[in-house]
Design an enzyme around this catalytic site. Structure first.
Site, PDB file in Angstrom:
ATOM      1  N   GLN A   1      10.054  81.586 113.939  1.00 21.44           N
ATOM      2  CA  GLN A   1      10.677  80.223 113.650  1.00 21.44           C
ATOM      3  C   GLN A   1      11.884  79.616 114.044  1.00 21.44           C
ATOM      4  O   GLN A   1      12.788  79.762 113.618  1.00 21.44           O
ATOM      5  CB  GLN A   1      10.045  79.364 112.263  1.00 21.44           C
ATOM      6  N   GLY A   2      12.459  78.863 115.182  1.00 21.98           N
ATOM      7  CA  GLY A   2      13.727  78.304 115.455  1.00 21.98           C
ATOM      8  C   GLY A   2      14.055  77.287 115.813  1.00 21.98           C
ATOM      9  O   GLY A   2      14.153  76.591 116.734  1.00 21.98           O
TER      10      GLY A   2
ATOM     11  N   SER B   1      16.278  75.971 112.335  1.00 27.02           N
ATOM     12  CA  SER B   1      17.489  76.069 111.695  1.00 27.02           C
ATOM     13  C   SER B   1      18.807  76.079 112.272  1.00 27.02           C
ATOM     14  O   SER B   1      18.688  76.807 113.278  1.00 27.02           O
ATOM     15  CB  SER B   1      18.108  76.287 110.363  1.00 27.02           C
TER      16      SER B   1
ATOM     17  N   SER C   1      13.837  83.849 110.818  1.00 24.14           N
ATOM     18  CA  SER C   1      12.982  85.515 110.291  1.00 24.14           C
ATOM     19  C   SER C   1      12.238  86.264 110.958  1.00 24.14           C
ATOM     20  O   SER C   1      11.024  85.064 111.632  1.00 24.14           O
ATOM     21  CB  SER C   1      12.378  84.646 108.442  1.00 24.14           C
TER      22      SER C   1
ATOM     23  N   GLU D   1       3.649  75.596 105.219  1.00 20.63           N
ATOM     24  CA  GLU D   1       4.217  76.536 104.597  1.00 20.63           C
ATOM     25  C   GLU D   1       4.216  77.364 103.048  1.00 20.63           C
ATOM     26  O   GLU D   1       4.170  77.923 102.651  1.00 20.63           O
ATOM     27  CB  GLU D   1       6.138  76.290 104.653  1.00 20.63           C
TER      28      GLU D   1
ATOM     29  N   SER E   1      16.733  72.828  99.473  1.00 15.98           N
ATOM     30  CA  SER E   1      17.424  72.992  98.654  1.00 15.98           C
ATOM     31  C   SER E   1      17.040  73.017  97.393  1.00 15.98           C
ATOM     32  O   SER E   1      16.328  71.049  97.653  1.00 15.98           O
ATOM     33  CB  SER E   1      19.012  72.104  98.916  1.00 15.98           C
TER      34      SER E   1
END
Lengths: 378, 345, 378, 345
Positions: free
Chosen positions: C123-124, C126, C158, C241, C360
């Site tokens: 997954q690109g 961030s 990741s 997710e 966050s």
């Protein structure tokens, strides 16, 4: 760095202790009513005055002795140790306001009576819709010849029922930014149009008051400072509310903790490692607060006016007292909720507003972030 | 697997929510004007007093329904002894196989049955400890249930009071805890087994947990509504991130408590008593751990006004304080959970 | 309300258990390197595919079986119980994105390979300066004939080192509000100009990667959705997710807690009332999380798309895991800091970013306050 | 009463702060380029190695000066064993009345003296436990100090290592904890009294507390600076109330820890050993209770980048984790404090 009394401090402390031995006023803690407590406090004020312990750190020209703030801290600590009634805090900070902003006639008229206790003051700052955001206050004072006519509603006026005079904040100019339109007044609480009504706190005890102002006429010579200077006066005043006087809290805290330790031991709880750890932690928090307050006091001694770092002490004080009352409830919860320990319940409910009054915990954190740590505002 | 209320259960919740607004308390003055006997009648009319009576051996309604009702009545600060009388006394009488007339009385006019609790509120009291115990029930209590273990079995004992209760000692202005007056007593029904007592304790814990969830949730709702209207620094205080995060943290604990209480309530009638009890202790441990903080956060959001007698915020705090203690606080529950997971010390 | 498996669920669970008994892949947990772990995960993906357990809740037309989300939860739970490697989560949510936003040719090309595990996705999203504020991303994609040319720098990708394809977000229009100028692409990781470099976490283990994009040419038919639709695609994807897959965490958590209880008992700590209470509290927190997740799952089962209430689960999950690792350090602190228990140190450091990634804790609280509780924005 | 640093003490702080920026570590790569012997020399040139040597029976500098230096060196992540070697080993040798040549060696070229700690790090180790103990000191340690109580008195024992230390096990990348290699030992100086050991422990606890305050304060400073520059949602993250309050809460605990550490440090040379020890335990209890949270909050403010190896945030967390354990964590200190206030169990 030296935590011992200096020679001067030691001498002062010894004299004070001898005086307290003779003069300490008892009965405050177990007074039957708030009225009785107020009467005891007034007598105690006069005794302190006669002993020379009121306004001792004020300049000599205003009836003080020009002593170091360290002596105020010692006074707080020792009167606490002797179980004396609380020191008359309002005299101290309203005296400061008079010294810094009063006219000569005002000083002559009010300072001696404030020191002697002939005048008991209350503070008319907060309002129903101006708490944390004090500058939003709506009480109006409109000039009418040689007088101002005041209309409004003040909340959280501690001792309003028993005070002789009030340091009042009111809006004199609604057309300028909110901080700039506020003016301070000195008002006789017997003036017609003032009605005081008790505010009962969550535990059922009447602890403070609200004051209704209806066409109250205040002579213009009882204005403190210039029109529009009220905000600055209030901020100076409030800053003297904190600081070394917290030490009064510290001796109370120590006594509360000692009592709790004793009660826990009597109930057989001190054989539990968990209870022991929690009681020890309460001791640590008290020490940590005390040592922080000593550092704040040292800043004052070295001539720095009370600053934003006082917000750190306020946060520690809040944490300390609220945690202690949590601990008391955790150890004696069943007793507290079944009426066997009304004192724990009372202290618990009294510990809650600490994070609200004198600037809520949220406001203190804003102050620390923006003014102490220099974090950016939006 | 479906961990949410079904249609019927949602309808029940809605009905009780609505009832609670009429018989509940919104501020201290209401306490004087509420007529308990009438309120109790309203509960009976809705059939809420019979939930734990048995029909051919099965309770009329399950732990989940009891949870729903307890939660909604607590949310509305209903000053009636639904939990001790309609749920727990009725359940005890049912377990002991008490006579129908006795059960009729328990849910008849006025809330006539109370429970005898140990002075530390952690459990039902035994008859021998009558003088030091407390009565949990309404002002019109006439009978008090306790246990007796002087013989081979544990038996249910019913005290008949010789005078009305006086001396309400409860911190909670909407629930009574009374000194024990003079009374005579008699054994009721059949012996009660250990497993039955476990199941009963599971019901007690999950219902008190539901009560705590009810007050937390409703208290927070009120504070959020207030934060939309109350203006400081030129904007509603609810726009400040500090207030938003305080509310969000509180909401997280309330939702978490709700999930645990739902499961515990479901377990009461569906799992073995020891598994049900473990689930109930888990729920009660969590509720007791968060209830005081939740109601304190609510008082904090209300600011100064939330610290006064006239504002209802302290009602929630008081009920949280009592509920935390009833049948054991967090540390009591954790000690029991530790015993099942780690063995005895 | 019924916490038992329905007849269908019970049947599914029984079949799954029998299959796992035969097929479970071991060795993942104790793999010597991240590379080895990636290889095991790929094999495991293929096995699951052969067993029919990948994409089982997808519609039948896209290679799924149209099973209830409850089955996904059971799959998570049981694979956890059998100590299997984690389920290939990316396949699930990128599959959703393809189904909802892909063209028919894209679906045909990618869905079967995604299910079978022939394509491993990363997954690109961030970037160094677009974390919580993902929409601030700067990676540019400029149209050039039938291609887009991508330049930028992605962080926290990741599995970037081991993935075959990437779901990329890039800015195609810098002149519109930031959420509206983002477009999604499907990119072969072997395309020239892509460089993957490991990001080593605080405990020294390479856990994720950053990806540099330098004049990477992406065919226009690999654009997912329309230009400017990237933000919506990302939000849908991210919402899948969370949710039931958390149940995978729950079985891991249970095992970690059981191990900690055992280790504490072995060290003689379980005779301490304080340690017992803390271990019991960890159990309570795990149960509370599990039961909350079951309620979230029930919403999904009843047809509600994953919503903001998932933020509550995320907060509970964070609290649960961070508290467990605190407890491990408090019980075995000396062992952890002197290299005797590197596993506790590793897990501790792995628990810290949970309050950062996937939104966050601060962002989650904003979401809860504003979207769940309806509190007003400024 | 004056609870703040005086002019001289402020000057010392400033000098060490400045030194720390040149010999300290700003990121993981620095660890390889720092030359420990040179760094140690810089400390010696500033006279920081002799603080606890005795001049006519009095230490050259008091606990407050030691606190100042330890705090500043920790803040700069100086990877040198100032605390175990220059403070605690020197103090032990001084207390035992070791020879001047021995003391010269301790503060000579390279940090040659380490301490033998129990494997749980809660106290100095006894010689008999050598194989299971750990050496706290620099990589160039040649001598390790331990205690021996096999005779009537407690004696100081000095091990001479037969090979350089290897196997650094420390979580903290800037402080070493080593497996014990082979060594020979001999008794050094005179017996050490219980009161001397108490005073030494007070020095150890207050100095480690100072170390923790140093890292917390500096870590927070860094995070605040970052929050001014890092932009999210179109504004510096430091403008968000959530970040401001996180920083403010952390600041409160750091200032509180600082006040407690100042007092503990002052007590070391000014009060009776048992009073000094109580103050030191108080400071260490508080520091240990807040240090991990403070450094975690710092990592949280840094967001993703703060979780990576390349960023120095984890250096502070690691040093906090080690410092928390050294000479006992919060629960160890609280147990001792409870013993003095409540008596034994």
């Amino acid at each position: 760095m030296d935590y011992r009394d200096s020679a001067e401090e030691a001498e002062y402390r010894a004299g004070l202790r001898a005086w307290l031995e003779e003069n300490v006023q008892s009965g405050y803690e177990h007074a039957a009513s708030q009225q009785e407590r107020a009467a005891i406090a007034r007598t105690w004020h006069r005794k302190l005055y006669e002993g020379g312990y009121i306004g001792q750190s004020w300049p000599v020209e205003w009836g003080g002795k020009g002593l170091s703030p360290a002596m105020d801290a010692i006074l707080n600590e020792e009167t606490g140790n002797f179980n004396a009634p609380p020191l008359p805090g309002t005299a101290g900070y309203i005296g400061r306001a008079l010294q810094m902003y009063g006219t000569d006639p005002q000083r002559t008229r009010f300072l001696p009576a404030t020191i002697s206790g002939d005048i008991q003051w209350c503070q008319g700052f907060s309002e129903p819709s101006a708490g944390s955001d004090l500058a939003a206050l709506r009480t109006r004072a409109v000039r009418d010849g040689d007088e101002y006519i005041v209309n409004g509603h003040k909340m959280w006026t501690s001792g309003g029922q028993y005070a002789d005079w009030c340091l009042l904040l009111a809006r004199t100019d609604p057309d300028v930014p909110k901080h700039k339109g506020i003016t301070a007044f000195l008002v006789d609480m017997k003036t017609p149009g003032i009605t005081v009504s008790p505010i009962v706190l969550a535990d059922g005890s009447p602890e403070t008051s609200e004051v209704f102002w209806e066409d109250v006429r205040v002579p213009a010579d009882q204005r403190l400072g210039d029109e529009g200077e009220g905000w600055r006066i209030a901020m100076t005043t409030v800053s003297y509310e904190r600081g070394p006087s917290d030490i009064g809290f510290i001796s109370t805290y120590r006594k509360s903790l000692a009592e709790l330790e004793e009660a826990a031991a009597k109930k057989g709880l001190t054989s539990s490692a968990e209870v022991r750890a929690r009681l020890a932690r309460a001791y640590v928090l008290g020490e940590v607060l005390r040592l922080n307050v000593l550092q704040q006091l040292s800043l004052r001694i070295s001539g720095r006016p009370p600053g934003e770092e006082g917000s750190v002490s306020k946060q520690l004080w809040t944490h300390c007292e609220q945690e202690l009352q949590h601990l008391a409830l955790d150890l004696f919860g069943a007793e507290a909720v079944t009426g066997q320990r009304p004192d724990y319940l009372h202290r618990y409910f009294m510990s809650r507003p600490i994070s609200v009054y004198g600037g809520s915990s949220q406001i203190q954190k804003n102050i620390i972030a923006q003014r102490v740590l220099g974090m950016p505002r939006k | 697997m479906y961990a949410l209320l079904n249609e019927e259960q949602l309808a029940l919740k809605e009905a009780v929510d609505s009832l609670a607004t009429t018989v509940g308390v919104a501020n201290p003055i209401d306490l004087e004007s509420r007529e308990p006997v009438q309120g109790w009648d309203r509960l009976r009319q809705m059939g809420l007093l019979d939930l734990r009576r048995r029909d051919q051996g099965s309770p009329a309604a399950g732990g989940v329904e009891v949870m729903i009702v307890a939660q909604s009545l607590a949310a509305g600060l209903v000053p009636l002894p639904f939990v001790p009388t309609a749920v727990l006394a009725t359940e005890l009488l049912s377990l002991a196989g008490a006579s129908e007339s006795c059960l009729d009385e328990a849910v008849g006019t006025g809330s006539k049955y109370g429970l005898l609790l140990r002075p530390d509120l952690t459990a039902l009291s035994f008859a021998a400890d009558w003088p030091d115990s407390l009565v949990w029930g309404g002002a019109d209590t006439r009978f008090v249930l306790a246990l007796d273990s002087s013989g081979d079995d544990v038996r249910l004992v019913r005290y008949e009071l010789s005078a009305p209760l006086s001396n309400n000692l409860s911190v909670d202005l909407t629930q009574g805890l009374w000194l024990t007056p003079t009374a005579t007593n008699e054994v009721v029904g059949d012996p009660i087994s250990g497993a039955q007592l476990q199941a009963w304790t599971a019901l007690a814990l999950s219902t008190i947990g539901a009560d705590l969830v009810g007050i937390m949730r409703y208290a927070l709702q009120g504070a959020i509504a207030y934060s939309r209207d109350r203006v400081a620094y030129g904007q509603p205080i609810g726009t400040f991130q500090a207030i938003q995060h305080l509310a969000a943290e509180t909401h997280v604990t309330i939702e978490a408590a709700y999930g645990a209480v739902c499961y515990a309530a479901w377990c009461v009638d569906e799992l073995d008593p020891d598994d049900a009890l473990q689930a109930a202790r888990t729920a009660k441990a969590y509720c007791a751990a968060v209830a005081r903080t939740a109601t304190e956060n609510v008082m904090q959001i209300y600011g100064g006004i939330g610290q006064t007698w006239e504002h209802p915020a302290h009602f929630y705090t008081r009920r949280a304080l009592l509920g935390t203690q009833l049948f054991g606080d967090e540390s009591t529950q954790l000690a029991e959970i530790a015993r099942t997971r780690l063995g005895g010390i």
